[in-house]
Motif scaffolding. Structure first.
Motif, PDB file in Angstrom:
ATOM      1  N   PHE A 257       0.842  -1.208   0.000  1.00  0.00           N
ATOM      2  CA  PHE A 257       0.000   0.000   0.000  1.00  0.00           C
ATOM      3  C   PHE A 257       0.876   1.257   0.000  1.00  0.00           C
ATOM      4  O   PHE A 257       0.608   2.233  -0.683  1.00  0.00           O
ATOM      5  CB  PHE A 257      -0.931   0.017   1.218  1.00  0.00           C
ATOM      6  CG  PHE A 257      -2.124  -0.911   1.102  1.00  0.00           C
ATOM      7  CD1 PHE A 257      -2.291  -1.751   0.006  1.00  0.00           C
ATOM      8  CD2 PHE A 257      -3.100  -0.926   2.101  1.00  0.00           C
ATOM      9  CE1 PHE A 257      -3.401  -2.595  -0.082  1.00  0.00           C
ATOM     10  CE2 PHE A 257      -4.207  -1.758   2.010  1.00  0.00           C
ATOM     11  CZ  PHE A 257      -4.345  -2.599   0.924  1.00  0.00           C
ATOM     12  N   ARG A 258       1.920   1.195   0.810  1.00  0.00           N
ATOM     13  CA  ARG A 258       2.807   2.350   0.918  1.00  0.00           C
ATOM     14  C   ARG A 258       3.466   2.639  -0.443  1.00  0.00           C
ATOM     15  O   ARG A 258       3.556   3.792  -0.879  1.00  0.00           O
ATOM     16  CB  ARG A 258       3.866   2.086   1.996  1.00  0.00           C
ATOM     17  CG  ARG A 258       4.086   3.263   2.918  1.00  0.00           C
ATOM     18  CD  ARG A 258       5.016   2.931   4.075  1.00  0.00           C
ATOM     19  NE  ARG A 258       4.314   2.566   5.303  1.00  0.00           N
ATOM     20  CZ  ARG A 258       3.581   3.416   6.046  1.00  0.00           C
ATOM     21  NH1 ARG A 258       3.432   4.680   5.679  1.00  0.00           N
ATOM     22  NH2 ARG A 258       2.998   3.003   7.147  1.00  0.00           N
ATOM     23  N   ALA A 259       3.905   1.567  -1.087  1.00  0.00           N
ATOM     24  CA  ALA A 259       4.548   1.745  -2.408  1.00  0.00           C
ATOM     25  C   ALA A 259       3.571   2.382  -3.389  1.00  0.00           C
ATOM     26  O   ALA A 259       3.927   3.285  -4.150  1.00  0.00           O
ATOM     27  CB  ALA A 259       5.020   0.393  -2.946  1.00  0.00           C
ATOM     28  N   GLN A 260       2.332   1.921  -3.340  1.00  0.00           N
ATOM     29  CA  GLN A 260       1.359   2.449  -4.293  1.00  0.00           C
ATOM     30  C   GLN A 260       1.025   3.922  -4.000  1.00  0.00           C
ATOM     31  O   GLN A 260       0.962   4.747  -4.918  1.00  0.00           O
ATOM     32  CB  GLN A 260       0.086   1.589  -4.264  1.00  0.00           C
ATOM     33  CG  GLN A 260      -0.854   1.911  -5.414  1.00  0.00           C
ATOM     34  CD  GLN A 260      -2.106   1.043  -5.391  1.00  0.00           C
ATOM     35  OE1 GLN A 260      -2.053  -0.131  -5.021  1.00  0.00           O
ATOM     36  NE2 GLN A 260      -3.224   1.620  -5.790  1.00  0.00           N
ATOM     37  N   VAL A 261       0.838   4.229  -2.734  1.00  0.00           N
ATOM     38  CA  VAL A 261       0.477   5.609  -2.365  1.00  0.00           C
ATOM     39  C   VAL A 261       1.659   6.552  -2.584  1.00  0.00           C
ATOM     40  O   VAL A 261       1.490   7.691  -3.028  1.00  0.00           O
ATOM     41  CB  VAL A 261      -0.043   5.655  -0.914  1.00  0.00           C
ATOM     42  CG1 VAL A 261      -0.225   7.095  -0.442  1.00  0.00           C
ATOM     43  CG2 VAL A 261      -1.357   4.891  -0.800  1.00  0.00           C
ATOM     44  N   GLU A 262       2.862   6.074  -2.311  1.00  0.00           N
ATOM     45  CA  GLU A 262       4.036   6.917  -2.578  1.00  0.00           C
ATOM     46  C   GLU A 262       4.163   7.207  -4.076  1.00  0.00           C
ATOM     47  O   GLU A 262       4.609   8.263  -4.487  1.00  0.00           O
ATOM     48  CB  GLU A 262       5.316   6.232  -2.074  1.00  0.00           C
ATOM     49  CG  GLU A 262       5.523   6.439  -0.580  1.00  0.00           C
ATOM     50  CD  GLU A 262       6.647   5.573  -0.020  1.00  0.00           C
ATOM     51  OE1 GLU A 262       7.421   5.004  -0.826  1.00  0.00           O
ATOM     52  OE2 GLU A 262       6.725   5.450   1.212  1.00  0.00           O
TER      53      GLU A 262
ATOM     54  N   ALA B 211       4.840   1.329  -9.757  1.00  0.00           N
ATOM     55  CA  ALA B 211       4.923   1.327  -8.290  1.00  0.00           C
ATOM     56  C   ALA B 211       5.985   0.339  -7.803  1.00  0.00           C
ATOM     57  O   ALA B 211       6.681   0.597  -6.814  1.00  0.00           O
ATOM     58  CB  ALA B 211       3.562   0.995  -7.692  1.00  0.00           C
ATOM     59  N   ALA B 212       6.134  -0.783  -8.511  1.00  0.00           N
ATOM     60  CA  ALA B 212       7.127  -1.779  -8.095  1.00  0.00           C
ATOM     61  C   ALA B 212       8.545  -1.323  -8.434  1.00  0.00           C
ATOM     62  O   ALA B 212       9.492  -1.638  -7.707  1.00  0.00           O
ATOM     63  CB  ALA B 212       6.822  -3.126  -8.749  1.00  0.00           C
ATOM     64  N   LEU B 213       8.678  -0.575  -9.505  1.00  0.00           N
ATOM     65  CA  LEU B 213      10.001  -0.013  -9.811  1.00  0.00           C
ATOM     66  C   LEU B 213      10.396   0.958  -8.702  1.00  0.00           C
ATOM     67  O   LEU B 213      11.537   1.005  -8.257  1.00  0.00           O
ATOM     68  CB  LEU B 213       9.988   0.720 -11.162  1.00  0.00           C
ATOM     69  CG  LEU B 213      10.008  -0.167 -12.414  1.00  0.00           C
ATOM     70  CD1 LEU B 213       9.756   0.673 -13.672  1.00  0.00           C
ATOM     71  CD2 LEU B 213      11.335  -0.934 -12.540  1.00  0.00           C
ATOM     72  N   ARG B 214       9.411   1.699  -8.234  1.00  0.00           N
ATOM     73  CA  ARG B 214       9.684   2.679  -7.180  1.00  0.00           C
ATOM     74  C   ARG B 214       9.994   1.999  -5.845  1.00  0.00           C
ATOM     75  O   ARG B 214      10.904   2.404  -5.120  1.00  0.00           O
ATOM     76  CB  ARG B 214       8.476   3.597  -7.024  1.00  0.00           C
ATOM     77  CG  ARG B 214       8.752   4.716  -6.066  1.00  0.00           C
ATOM     78  CD  ARG B 214       7.611   5.692  -5.987  1.00  0.00           C
ATOM     79  NE  ARG B 214       7.782   6.509  -4.816  1.00  0.00           N
ATOM     80  CZ  ARG B 214       7.974   7.818  -4.849  1.00  0.00           C
ATOM     81  NH1 ARG B 214       8.017   8.440  -5.997  1.00  0.00           N
ATOM     82  NH2 ARG B 214       8.143   8.505  -3.731  1.00  0.00           N
ATOM     83  N   SER B 215       9.245   0.947  -5.532  1.00  0.00           N
ATOM     84  CA  SER B 215       9.483   0.261  -4.253  1.00  0.00           C
ATOM     85  C   SER B 215      10.714  -0.632  -4.313  1.00  0.00           C
ATOM     86  O   SER B 215      11.196  -1.099  -3.291  1.00  0.00           O
ATOM     87  CB  SER B 215       8.256  -0.577  -3.868  1.00  0.00           C
ATOM     88  OG  SER B 215       8.203  -1.775  -4.621  1.00  0.00           O
ATOM     89  N   GLY B 216      11.180  -0.912  -5.510  1.00  0.00           N
ATOM     90  CA  GLY B 216      12.348  -1.780  -5.668  1.00  0.00           C
ATOM     91  C   GLY B 216      11.988  -3.237  -5.835  1.00  0.00           C
ATOM     92  O   GLY B 216      12.825  -4.067  -6.206  1.00  0.00           O
ATOM     93  N   ALA B 217      10.714  -3.577  -5.602  1.00  0.00           N
ATOM     94  CA  ALA B 217      10.301  -4.981  -5.681  1.00  0.00           C
ATOM     95  C   ALA B 217      10.175  -5.480  -7.117  1.00  0.00           C
ATOM     96  O   ALA B 217      10.042  -6.682  -7.349  1.00  0.00           O
ATOM     97  CB  ALA B 217       8.983  -5.187  -4.937  1.00  0.00           C
TER      98      ALA B 217
ATOM     99  N   PRO C 184      10.670   7.138 -15.702  1.00  0.00           N
ATOM    100  CA  PRO C 184      11.513   5.951 -15.442  1.00  0.00           C
ATOM    101  C   PRO C 184      10.851   4.659 -15.923  1.00  0.00           C
ATOM    102  O   PRO C 184      11.533   3.745 -16.396  1.00  0.00           O
ATOM    103  CB  PRO C 184      11.662   5.949 -13.917  1.00  0.00           C
ATOM    104  CG  PRO C 184      11.396   7.359 -13.484  1.00  0.00           C
ATOM    105  CD  PRO C 184      10.417   7.922 -14.468  1.00  0.00           C
ATOM    106  N   THR C 185       9.537   4.591 -15.825  1.00  0.00           N
ATOM    107  CA  THR C 185       8.836   3.397 -16.291  1.00  0.00           C
ATOM    108  C   THR C 185       8.906   3.305 -17.814  1.00  0.00           C
ATOM    109  O   THR C 185       9.112   2.223 -18.378  1.00  0.00           O
ATOM    110  CB  THR C 185       7.374   3.415 -15.803  1.00  0.00           C
ATOM    111  OG1 THR C 185       7.369   3.662 -14.398  1.00  0.00           O
ATOM    112  CG2 THR C 185       6.678   2.100 -16.089  1.00  0.00           C
TER     113      THR C 185
ATOM    114  N   ALA D  44       8.649  -7.424 -12.813  1.00  0.00           N
ATOM    115  CA  ALA D  44       8.447  -6.478 -13.911  1.00  0.00           C
ATOM    116  C   ALA D  44       8.218  -7.211 -15.235  1.00  0.00           C
ATOM    117  O   ALA D  44       7.280  -6.903 -15.973  1.00  0.00           O
ATOM    118  CB  ALA D  44       9.650  -5.552 -14.034  1.00  0.00           C
ATOM    119  N   GLU D  45       9.055  -8.170 -15.510  1.00  0.00           N
ATOM    120  CA  GLU D  45       8.938  -8.867 -16.793  1.00  0.00           C
ATOM    121  C   GLU D  45       7.700  -9.743 -16.871  1.00  0.00           C
ATOM    122  O   GLU D  45       7.047  -9.820 -17.911  1.00  0.00           O
ATOM    123  CB  GLU D  45      10.184  -9.730 -17.028  1.00  0.00           C
ATOM    124  CG  GLU D  45      11.406  -8.909 -17.358  1.00  0.00           C
ATOM    125  CD  GLU D  45      12.511  -9.765 -17.964  1.00  0.00           C
ATOM    126  OE1 GLU D  45      12.216 -10.857 -18.510  1.00  0.00           O
ATOM    127  OE2 GLU D  45      13.676  -9.347 -17.879  1.00  0.00           O
TER     128      GLU D  45
END
Lengths: 454, 454
Positions: free
Chosen positions: A232-237, B39-45, B100-101, B137-138
């Motif tokens: 959730f945090r990742a999405q909201v950020e 969002a996952a690129l941003r969170s690093g996941a 970035p995406t 991502a892939e």
């Protein structure tokens, strides 16, 4: 509006309505259209002037009305209905047809007229939704392509219309791409928007017809992270609080509290995708309100159809995401339209009405002229169809239904592209608003307007 | 076999599996696949190693087995899953994702592994028909496209298989193009051939996958001419007596006599498209025999499905033409497969099994290893699925079900193109032949093999 500028010509590589790029649509057809052409070229009958009509003998079981979908895509595809070297080479190599037929195909351009119910218009059993007037050769070749487009898009549009009617102003979002073939998905998204859906998840459809697209996250995004909180945090950020958080991966109650804690009062929406949606929507609404998030919307998605939407109308739901049942026509994946020869010239050039006599598949010969008769309250009350000549209806309130779509091979551009779709959506709203109130009923019944031949 | 030579690369204009030409397939997807990526690129996941599995929670109501369809098309489309300037430009302009995406997408190439049931293989509820192993991502980006292809083609294949089983060796011909979207029509034709159909009417499918195509004439061809006799004569003069004449435009009896008179004893076939086909087939057979045309075949077409075919088995019918019910999955237009994250690395790179807990939509976490267990008679008796590790089955007869389809982004070409389809058809024959006899039953029942997790 001149049409040819809107999309690339047959040699260009711009996006077409049907395939990935503007390659030919001419082989999206049945083998027998070409063998009939060959035999008719040989008999000489290929150049007889013909009138073909498209209609559905009946609506899907229990449905009250149908909605014409696909006219714009049909016209877009017609521009690319050309036999290029690739198509001719294959037909020649596989000996599908002989050399004189290949020569005919090489120069093929549809030069006839097409008239029809404009896209978005309501139709009834036997409504002549499309009329193609051309030589047999020119009109015959279009049969399969015309039917593929209209049968699919009208099936989705007819289902979509019932869903937006049931939702009664609450926004519906089309999310069915994964449940239908990948190119059907783009056509289904387009048909959904035409019948009042607010947006689609399908990006290619968005690009092709300038549709609003949306989406945020699936369960996989939550599962990817070490905790729901991290997700959730990742999405909201990333997107700010004006996003939609999916709250049913683990425990709905805990997820809603977490969503509010992380996103704050500005949280746009939470999404529920499982369980008893009526019960959950009430519960989540109370919880959101108790937490101070009175402006946070509730979006539900989970095998919705028009019946489920109707049941959910009493629940505090703000938007519906609809998938499978929309793109598969909610039990009626094809509109069952047929393309029938109703009139053709004889050897002397005089028109003759024709119809087959096959058991259970008869059709009415002669060119049809439909009118939608209106009652004193302005509501539609009858689908009146004149055969051979327009019915006399001067004294009674009525509406003409057919418009020219193609004349002498020139496509009327106002029915194509994003603008054509926008107009079709307006037309759908007007045409359904004019129906008697029984049109809104979801339970099985008779078509809401009787079809009367005169 | 190296795959990349079989079809053009992303920049070429050769025919692709999905669109008209080899343009990108990358936008045939849902908006949220890209927002999740952002969002996952941003969170690093986004770069965590993930395993997604495709499976159907259940078969369509009452069905005994399903057939995997579309694997070849999926791999063909994967080659063109690239974000070119056109796609990136639109995504940027519409602000679907951030810069970035977009940079990530610009370089996107699937570099992971895909394993799965090869096309034509029988599947059961929860069979892991496809496994995608790559970074989040892939793998995330492929979800919608993968499901669109497999859900559609498996729905048609599963219906087609029941029809060819019911026909028990009598040839079936696919003729449903007009009842489904124009690009779905090509995919449906391909799936039909894979399940044992002898030919299709669809020319584009014929061109794309080197399928046998056929067709002769419709009622319109008869109606076009001044008499049925003229029409038959035109057809026989064009194609010789080894053609199929449609005999139900007016009077079947008269038409059969006329057909024999014009085409003589060599007449290949007559086609019936209406009425009580059982009764008519018997009558027409007697008539043909009495007229000396013992070698003339009877082809029937008219809203056939597996039940109608089964009823017609007792009648002297030589071939079935199947349309609507095949291309719409005979009541089940989608296979309802889902694409679920079952395992992913944690921050330290250690794999973690994951599964959502949503009511009614739980799935089993962990990578699955399926085996088809065989009884002493060599027939399949169980779908055994190991979670996390392959089940121990050394002492019992069994068959491995999953094969590598893509390794480190390299596609195994033997599953694509015309040759891949030919092999899939063989596999379908072998895999269905191995099922218990109850698989042949058309009446609703349980899946013919129990799915057992170990």
């Amino acid at each position: 509006m001149t049409p040819s500028s809107a999309l690339g010509g047959p040699g260009s590589h711009s996006v077409s309505s049907t395939g990935g790029t503007a390659s030919s649509t001419a082989l999206l057809t049945d083998h027998y259209e070409l063998t009939m052409l060959q035999a008719a070229l040989r008999s000489g009958a290929a150049h007889r002037r013909c009138v073909f009509e498209v209609f559905a003998r009946k609506l899907p079981q229990g449905r009250r009305y149908g909605v014409v979908g696909g006219t714009g895509r049909l016209l877009e595809g017609l521009r690319h209905f050309r036999f290029g070297e690739a198509e001719l080479g294959w037909l020649s190599e596989r000996r599908v047809v002989d050399e004189p037929t290949l020569e005919y195909l090489r120069d093929y351009r549809f030069s006839g007229d097409i008239t029809g119910y404009p896209e978005g218009e309501v139709y009834m059993p036997h409504s002549p939704v499309l009329r193609v007037e051309a030589t047999f050769a020119e009109a015959c070749l279009l049969e399969t392509f015309v039917l593929s487009v209209l049968n699919h898009d009208s099936a989705v549009a007819s289902a979509g219309s019932r869903m937006t009617m049931a939702a009664d102003g609450r926004p519906c979002v089309e999310m069915g791409s994964r449940r239908t073939q990948e190119m059907s998905a783009t056509a289904a998204a387009r048909a959904a928007i035409m019948t009042g859906f607010a947006a689609t998840s399908n990006l290619e459809a968005g690009r092709r017809w300038a549709l609003p697209t949306l989406g945020t996250a699936a369960h996989a995004f939550t599962l990817l992270h070490d905790s729901e909180e991290e997700a959730f945090r990742a999405q909201v950020e990333t997107f700010g609080p004006r996003t939609s958080l999916l709250v049913d991966t683990y425990d709905v109650d805990a997820a809603v509290r977490r969503a509010v804690e992380i996103a704050g009062p500005e949280l746009d929406a939470v999404r529920l995708d499982s369980g008893d949606l009526v019960e959950q929507a009430h519960h989540v609404r109370q919880l959101l309100d108790a937490l101070g998030n009175v402006g946070t919307r509730i979006i539900v998605t989970s095998d919705l159809d028009e019946y489920a939407i109707s049941r959910l109308q009493s629940a505090p739901v703000d938007a519906y995401g609809v998938g499978t049942q929309l793109v598969t026509g909610s039990g009626a994946p094809t509109a069952s339209m047929v393309y029938k020869l109703v009139e053709r010239d004889d050897a002397s050039g005089a028109p003759v009405q024709v119809a087959k006599q096959a058991v259970g598949k008869r059709h009415v010969g002669g060119v049809k002229y439909p009118l939608r008769m209106l009652g004193s309250d302005g509501r539609a009350d009858t689908e009146l169809i004149g055969v051979g000549a327009s019915p006399e209806a001067e004294d009674e309130a009525h509406r003409e239904l057919m418009v020219p779509l193609v004349r002498d091979g020139e496509i009327f551009g106002e029915y194509t592209g994003a603008e054509g779709l926008r107009r079709a959506a307006q037309r759908h709203r007007r045409s359904t608003a004019e129906l008697p109130p029984a049109a809104l009923r979801l339970q099985p019944g008779e078509p809401v307007l009787p079809t009367i031949f005169v």
